[in-house]
Design a protein around this motif. Sequence first.
Motif, PDB file in Angstrom:
ATOM      1  N   HIS A 185       0.836  -1.206   0.000  1.00 35.82           N
ATOM      2  CA  HIS A 185       0.000   0.000   0.000  1.00 35.82           C
ATOM      3  C   HIS A 185       0.869   1.253   0.000  1.00 35.82           C
ATOM      4  O   HIS A 185       0.624   2.208  -0.763  1.00 35.82           O
ATOM      5  N   THR A 186       1.917   1.264   0.824  1.00 35.00           N
ATOM      6  CA  THR A 186       2.783   2.430   0.912  1.00 35.00           C
ATOM      7  C   THR A 186       3.521   2.677  -0.398  1.00 35.00           C
ATOM      8  O   THR A 186       3.749   3.835  -0.789  1.00 35.00           O
ATOM      9  N   LEU A 187       3.910   1.605  -1.092  1.00 30.07           N
ATOM     10  CA  LEU A 187       4.641   1.727  -2.351  1.00 30.07           C
ATOM     11  C   LEU A 187       3.742   2.111  -3.522  1.00 30.07           C
ATOM     12  O   LEU A 187       4.247   2.414  -4.613  1.00 30.07           O
ATOM     13  N   SER A 188       2.438   2.087  -3.355  1.00 23.57           N
ATOM     14  CA  SER A 188       1.513   2.332  -4.456  1.00 23.57           C
ATOM     15  C   SER A 188       1.349   3.823  -4.717  1.00 23.57           C
ATOM     16  O   SER A 188       1.109   4.603  -3.784  1.00 23.57           O
ATOM     17  N   PRO A 189       1.481   4.261  -5.964  1.00 26.27           N
ATOM     18  CA  PRO A 189       1.286   5.683  -6.272  1.00 26.27           C
ATOM     19  C   PRO A 189      -0.074   6.223  -5.829  1.00 26.27           C
ATOM     20  O   PRO A 189      -0.171   7.391  -5.444  1.00 26.27           O
ATOM     21  N   MET A 190      -1.099   5.383  -5.859  1.00 26.51           N
ATOM     22  CA  MET A 190      -2.419   5.862  -5.441  1.00 26.51           C
ATOM     23  C   MET A 190      -2.430   6.299  -3.982  1.00 26.51           C
ATOM     24  O   MET A 190      -3.237   7.155  -3.587  1.00 26.51           O
ATOM     25  N   SER A 191      -1.546   5.754  -3.169  1.00 28.53           N
ATOM     26  CA  SER A 191      -1.517   6.132  -1.756  1.00 28.53           C
ATOM     27  C   SER A 191      -0.951   7.529  -1.554  1.00 28.53           C
ATOM     28  O   SER A 191      -1.084   8.101  -0.468  1.00 28.53           O
ATOM     29  N   ARG A 192      -0.316   8.094  -2.589  1.00 25.42           N
ATOM     30  CA  ARG A 192       0.274   9.433  -2.508  1.00 25.42           C
ATOM     31  C   ARG A 192      -0.291  10.351  -3.596  1.00 25.42           C
ATOM     32  O   ARG A 192       0.368  11.302  -4.009  1.00 25.42           O
ATOM     33  N   ILE A 193      -1.481  10.062  -4.044  1.00 22.32           N
ATOM     34  CA  ILE A 193      -2.036  10.790  -5.172  1.00 22.32           C
ATOM     35  C   ILE A 193      -2.140  12.287  -4.884  1.00 22.32           C
ATOM     36  O   ILE A 193      -2.063  13.121  -5.803  1.00 22.32           O
ATOM     37  N   ASP A 194      -2.259  12.671  -3.632  1.00 24.05           N
ATOM     38  CA  ASP A 194      -2.359  14.092  -3.303  1.00 24.05           C
ATOM     39  C   ASP A 194      -1.059  14.836  -3.564  1.00 24.05           C
ATOM     40  O   ASP A 194      -1.037  16.080  -3.552  1.00 24.05           O
ATOM     41  N   GLU A 195       0.042  14.108  -3.810  1.00 24.85           N
ATOM     42  CA  GLU A 195       1.320  14.737  -4.111  1.00 24.85           C
ATOM     43  C   GLU A 195       1.492  15.042  -5.600  1.00 24.85           C
ATOM     44  O   GLU A 195       2.477  15.671  -5.995  1.00 24.85           O
ATOM     45  N   LEU A 196       0.581  14.555  -6.442  1.00 25.60           N
ATOM     46  CA  LEU A 196       0.693  14.798  -7.877  1.00 25.60           C
ATOM     47  C   LEU A 196       0.567  16.286  -8.175  1.00 25.60           C
ATOM     48  O   LEU A 196      -0.311  16.963  -7.627  1.00 25.60           O
ATOM     49  N   ARG A 197       1.446  16.796  -9.040  1.00 29.08           N
ATOM     50  CA  ARG A 197       1.453  18.232  -9.335  1.00 29.08           C
ATOM     51  C   ARG A 197       1.432  18.541 -10.827  1.00 29.08           C
ATOM     52  O   ARG A 197       1.384  19.720 -11.202  1.00 29.08           O
ATOM     53  N   VAL A 198       1.510  17.543 -11.701  1.00 25.03           N
ATOM     54  CA  VAL A 198       1.723  17.814 -13.124  1.00 25.03           C
ATOM     55  C   VAL A 198       0.730  17.022 -13.975  1.00 25.03           C
ATOM     56  O   VAL A 198       0.113  16.058 -13.507  1.00 25.03           O
ATOM     57  N   PRO A 199       0.575  17.414 -15.248  1.00 30.11           N
ATOM     58  CA  PRO A 199      -0.318  16.681 -16.147  1.00 30.11           C
ATOM     59  C   PRO A 199       0.154  15.246 -16.381  1.00 30.11           C
ATOM     60  O   PRO A 199       1.359  14.964 -16.377  1.00 30.11           O
ATOM     61  N   LEU A 200      -0.811  14.365 -16.621  1.00 29.80           N
ATOM     62  CA  LEU A 200      -0.525  12.932 -16.771  1.00 29.80           C
ATOM     63  C   LEU A 200      -1.261  12.376 -17.976  1.00 29.80           C
ATOM     64  O   LEU A 200      -2.459  12.624 -18.156  1.00 29.80           O
ATOM     65  N   LEU A 201      -0.532  11.618 -18.788  1.00 29.07           N
ATOM     66  CA  LEU A 201      -1.143  10.822 -19.854  1.00 29.07           C
ATOM     67  C   LEU A 201      -0.937   9.355 -19.518  1.00 29.07           C
ATOM     68  O   LEU A 201       0.188   8.923 -19.234  1.00 29.07           O
ATOM     69  N   ALA A 202      -2.021   8.579 -19.536  1.00 27.27           N
ATOM     70  CA  ALA A 202      -1.933   7.133 -19.360  1.00 27.27           C
ATOM     71  C   ALA A 202      -2.348   6.462 -20.664  1.00 27.27           C
ATOM     72  O   ALA A 202      -3.281   6.914 -21.336  1.00 27.27           O
ATOM     73  N   VAL A 203      -1.631   5.394 -21.018  1.00 19.88           N
ATOM     74  CA  VAL A 203      -1.915   4.636 -22.236  1.00 19.88           C
ATOM     75  C   VAL A 203      -2.083   3.183 -21.838  1.00 19.88           C
ATOM     76  O   VAL A 203      -1.280   2.651 -21.051  1.00 19.88           O
ATOM     77  N   HIS A 204      -3.107   2.520 -22.388  1.00 16.71           N
ATOM     78  CA  HIS A 204      -3.366   1.131 -21.997  1.00 16.71           C
ATOM     79  C   HIS A 204      -4.035   0.377 -23.139  1.00 16.71           C
ATOM     80  O   HIS A 204      -4.792   0.958 -23.925  1.00 16.71           O
ATOM     81  N   GLY A 205      -3.752  -0.919 -23.225  1.00 14.63           N
ATOM     82  CA  GLY A 205      -4.465  -1.793 -24.138  1.00 14.63           C
ATOM     83  C   GLY A 205      -5.754  -2.274 -23.513  1.00 14.63           C
ATOM     84  O   GLY A 205      -5.773  -2.664 -22.339  1.00 14.63           O
ATOM     85  N   GLU A 206      -6.821  -2.268 -24.281  1.00 11.18           N
ATOM     86  CA  GLU A 206      -8.118  -2.612 -23.701  1.00 11.18           C
ATOM     87  C   GLU A 206      -8.200  -4.068 -23.261  1.00 11.18           C
ATOM     88  O   GLU A 206      -9.015  -4.415 -22.405  1.00 11.18           O
ATOM     89  N   HIS A 207      -7.369  -4.946 -23.794  1.00 10.90           N
ATOM     90  CA  HIS A 207      -7.413  -6.361 -23.451  1.00 10.90           C
ATOM     91  C   HIS A 207      -6.283  -6.770 -22.516  1.00 10.90           C
ATOM     92  O   HIS A 207      -5.958  -7.946 -22.425  1.00 10.90           O
ATOM     93  N   ASP A 208      -5.689  -5.827 -21.837  1.00 10.93           N
ATOM     94  CA  ASP A 208      -4.564  -6.131 -20.955  1.00 10.93           C
ATOM     95  C   ASP A 208      -5.075  -6.823 -19.700  1.00 10.93           C
ATOM     96  O   ASP A 208      -5.783  -6.218 -18.888  1.00 10.93           O
ATOM     97  N   THR A 209      -4.730  -8.093 -19.532  1.00 10.65           N
ATOM     98  CA  THR A 209      -5.048  -8.805 -18.300  1.00 10.65           C
ATOM     99  C   THR A 209      -3.797  -9.084 -17.480  1.00 10.65           C
ATOM    100  O   THR A 209      -3.859  -9.772 -16.468  1.00 10.65           O
ATOM    101  N   ASN A 210      -2.651  -8.566 -17.927  1.00 11.53           N
ATOM    102  CA  ASN A 210      -1.431  -8.602 -17.126  1.00 11.53           C
ATOM    103  C   ASN A 210      -1.498  -7.471 -16.097  1.00 11.53           C
ATOM    104  O   ASN A 210      -1.532  -7.706 -14.892  1.00 11.53           O
TER     105      ASN A 210
END
Length: 749
Positions: free
Chosen positions: A669-694
């Motif tokens: 939990h501590t290592l997860s970026p979501m646990s520190r989401i309030d520290e985000l300060r910059v724009p973010l682009l996420a890219v993902h494959g719709e069939h990614d089950t990994n």
Amino acid sequence: MAGGPAGDVAAVPRDRLNGRRTVVDQRSDPVASPPAAPLAVVLPDAHDTREGHSPVTAHGCWYPSADPTGGQVAFICNRGGVPQLWTGSADGDDVHLLDTGLDPVIEASWSPDGRWIAYTTAPGGGEHTRVLCVRPDGGDRRILAGALAGSTAYLGRWTRDGSAIAITTTDPLVGLPVTELGAGAPSGPYQEVPPSEWTSRDGPAVLLGGGGEVGIPLPGTGPPGAPVSTVLRPPTPAPYEPSPEPHLTGGGLAAYLTDPAGVRPPELLATEPAGATLRVCDTTPDGRLVLLLRGPRGGREAVVLRTDSGETACTVPVADGDPWIGRFSPDGRMLYLRSDADREFAALVAVELGPDGAGRRRRVIAQRDGVDLELLSVRDDGRSAVLAWNVRGRTELEVLALPVPARHRVGDGVGAQVDGGHAPPELAPRSLPLTHEVVTRISPAGPRGLALAVSGSVRRPGIWHGADGGSPVRTPWSSRDEDAVAPGRPPERPEHLRLQARDGLELGGWYYRAPGRDPDYHAPCVVHLHGGPEQQERPVFDPLYHELLGHGLDVFAPDVRGSLGAGRSFVNADLGAGRFAAIDDVADCAAHVVTLGLADPRRLAVMGHSYGGYLTLASLVWHPELFRTGVSVCGMSDFLTFFAGTEPWIARSAAMKYGHPERDRDLLHTLSPMSRIDELRVPLLAVHGEHDTNVPLGESEQMVRAARQRGFPAELLVLPNEGHEFRNTRSRVLFRRTAAAWIERHLAA
């Protein structure tokens, strides 16, 4: 060396499994049903596969597998926009497409008798793969395994006579109606029988997918009225669940010997009801012994199995990396392995075996100081092997004559001595010159020939052919170096940099300068992070880097702790709480290129794929003042939701690297970026494959959703008909252009 610790493969009474041979984890129920036997599905023959095809100029060819004569090579090529199965003559320019389906091809293997070519595909670009086979002339096409809904199958090795091929299968997804399979369903809804589209023909071969499997058109490139597949959108609203249950059950693995002609039923060799990996790497010619690769990342081992009883005869730890970890000698008395057992760097190890397969003595027969043995290819006659050494990212090839077991032994059991030792090798190691930097696969081609998959900083992946004592040459159907990119934009050769992390650990990486740059100019720079984490940056042509350079952006691609190529201690340096140091490594790498005067400290971006996507997100929330923007590609945003959503066998393997989702829950939990989401300060682009089950799509969705809720610009690019790896050329182009434009815009002075 005989046997092993608790949890190794173990014997199961034959009468409890109706006489089938099997092995299971000792902690599991030995009578649990293994995954279903491979289901063969006969497909219509291909037609006119012998006619020539004109290649697209800039294409890649990789994963060669030669026929027994060495005159023909099966390979994977994306000249048609998606990786497909082709064959070509080793020294001629004629090539033949064996499958026009749009399911990407992952592996290929020509049978030792020359009668079949087996290959794996990823339906719809997803993570669930199936195994097919076809005659070299395109006839007798059939699915051997993976036709059931939600199942996965992948290749093992052929038996020495070519009568059967080993295939590993997984438990299929059960209890889900086809409409609920969602991203786990490549090619649209799964069906228990082949869909009607599989009976249709497309040109000279059979289309193996549904009508929805199409290339992703870029704006302005498709036919009139074609849909534009730029899916740049906020994620679907859904609550964030921070405490899911880990996905560590189900998904059992089983290895079968399968007759491609379908005359004999599949024969069960081994099962792992709670396993992370199970691959058949070799069998002895008499079928007495089987070599298995099993275990999680960081804990792989070679297992010698007695097929008559199902008992484990010998186990040896082996290195991560290439799964083809070794082979038996023709008489079954010697086992050659690529192993880092009791060592910092992987070496070639010879294990003497008794008549029952038990290990008698183990010794290193080829090693280099500070260098990993990366690839091992042993010839069928057992007289020689080709070794690929990883020298700081570059490949050095050599041919080595192998020792012959002595006939007379003194004593018995583990540690027995050999009377008279081994016959000395007939020849000293012979180096093979290479025109380019990296070899990714070695395939024997005839009695003394080789087919090599070669990459380099100024070329696309290609196949090279030659004798094991001479200089390999490029096959005529592989792209030429000058065709790697469009005219006027030659590839850039990178510079290798070394630096020290804040705790003194030595790191390295490759720096690419945008063309036409003044040497004193402090450039906008993208720190790109590879996946794995146990992968490695290599000096090979990367179209993504070429795209970024074309936008005026420098690229620094480092190997932070956890990467391959620098020894086992370096690979394990990020385990557990060591992952905090890996996050700091990213900041130290960025600071280094700034200190050298290469990069502008006000214009830094961070980007990565898979584990590199995780490090991207982690860097943005642990070092929010350092980067102006980030691009996370298929990255994990919360380790607990990742473990809940990924494939069971992936979760079991990942637990060895990241931490156990139950025992190490607080750390994850501590290592997860979501646990520190309030520290985000910059724009973010996420890219993902719709069939990614990994790494499921939800990992990007929840991060983008949280960023937008906090008022930061965030977008999600979802690539249709793609999984964890983007294999369709149009998808890859769309991804590269979108990412480069995003970074250029946000790094503008």
